[in-house]
Scaffold this motif. Sequence first.
Motif, PDB file in Angstrom:
ATOM      1  N   TYR A  82       0.836  -1.203   0.000  1.00  0.00           N
ATOM      2  CA  TYR A  82       0.000   0.000   0.000  1.00  0.00           C
ATOM      3  C   TYR A  82       0.877   1.262   0.000  1.00  0.00           C
ATOM      4  N   ALA A  83       1.836   1.302   0.901  1.00  0.00           N
ATOM      5  CA  ALA A  83       2.709   2.482   1.014  1.00  0.00           C
ATOM      6  C   ALA A  83       3.536   2.680  -0.254  1.00  0.00           C
ATOM      7  N   GLU A  84       4.042   1.592  -0.820  1.00  0.00           N
ATOM      8  CA  GLU A  84       4.868   1.706  -2.024  1.00  0.00           C
ATOM      9  C   GLU A  84       4.053   2.176  -3.227  1.00  0.00           C
ATOM     10  N   LEU A  85       2.814   1.733  -3.335  1.00  0.00           N
ATOM     11  CA  LEU A  85       1.954   2.215  -4.424  1.00  0.00           C
ATOM     12  C   LEU A  85       1.642   3.696  -4.262  1.00  0.00           C
ATOM     13  N   ARG A  86       1.440   4.146  -3.041  1.00  0.00           N
ATOM     14  CA  ARG A  86       1.185   5.577  -2.800  1.00  0.00           C
ATOM     15  C   ARG A  86       2.404   6.422  -3.183  1.00  0.00           C
ATOM     16  N   VAL A  87       3.601   5.931  -2.842  1.00  0.00           N
ATOM     17  CA  VAL A  87       4.833   6.646  -3.191  1.00  0.00           C
ATOM     18  C   VAL A  87       5.009   6.675  -4.707  1.00  0.00           C
ATOM     19  N   LEU A  88       4.756   5.549  -5.365  1.00  0.00           N
ATOM     20  CA  LEU A  88       4.863   5.494  -6.823  1.00  0.00           C
ATOM     21  C   LEU A  88       3.912   6.491  -7.459  1.00  0.00           C
TER      22      LEU A  88
ATOM     23  N   ILE B 222       5.000   9.647  -9.860  1.00  0.00           N
ATOM     24  CA  ILE B 222       4.472   9.806 -11.219  1.00  0.00           C
ATOM     25  C   ILE B 222       3.831  11.179 -11.364  1.00  0.00           C
ATOM     26  N   GLN B 223       3.055  11.590 -10.381  1.00  0.00           N
ATOM     27  CA  GLN B 223       2.438  12.913 -10.429  1.00  0.00           C
ATOM     28  C   GLN B 223       3.491  14.009 -10.503  1.00  0.00           C
ATOM     29  N   GLN B 224       4.523  13.905  -9.684  1.00  0.00           N
ATOM     30  CA  GLN B 224       5.575  14.917  -9.706  1.00  0.00           C
ATOM     31  C   GLN B 224       6.245  14.968 -11.065  1.00  0.00           C
ATOM     32  N   LYS B 225       6.517  13.816 -11.631  1.00  0.00           N
ATOM     33  CA  LYS B 225       7.209  13.752 -12.919  1.00  0.00           C
ATOM     34  C   LYS B 225       6.393  14.382 -14.048  1.00  0.00           C
TER      35      LYS B 225
END
Length: 94
Positions: free
Chosen positions: A69-75, A79-82
């Motif tokens: 869950y945490a890793e998907l949120r970070v991903l 992606i949004q930042q990029k």
Amino acid sequence: MDLSQKAKKAKLKEAGLIRMLIAGYHPPEAPSDEFHDDMNGLLDAAEKFYSLAEKTTDSEMKELLKTAYAELRVLRMRIQQKYLTGERVSTNWR
């Protein structure tokens, strides 16, 4: 291209575009609605992992699901930042 056209393509107000330029970012054109749908799908998947973690009694499985869950949120955030922040450009004011 004038300021209003560039702001419209980035789906920003002119003031927001100017603030980004002053901060040293070249805002990209706004992504399609499909991008936002995909990002919401990624968030939904993360939420399902969290929901499963809350329902399981196996502590090892609970930890694995919460990590996923945490890793998907970070991903999703990366992606949004990029794709939404834009690239940093030189701001040598003279």
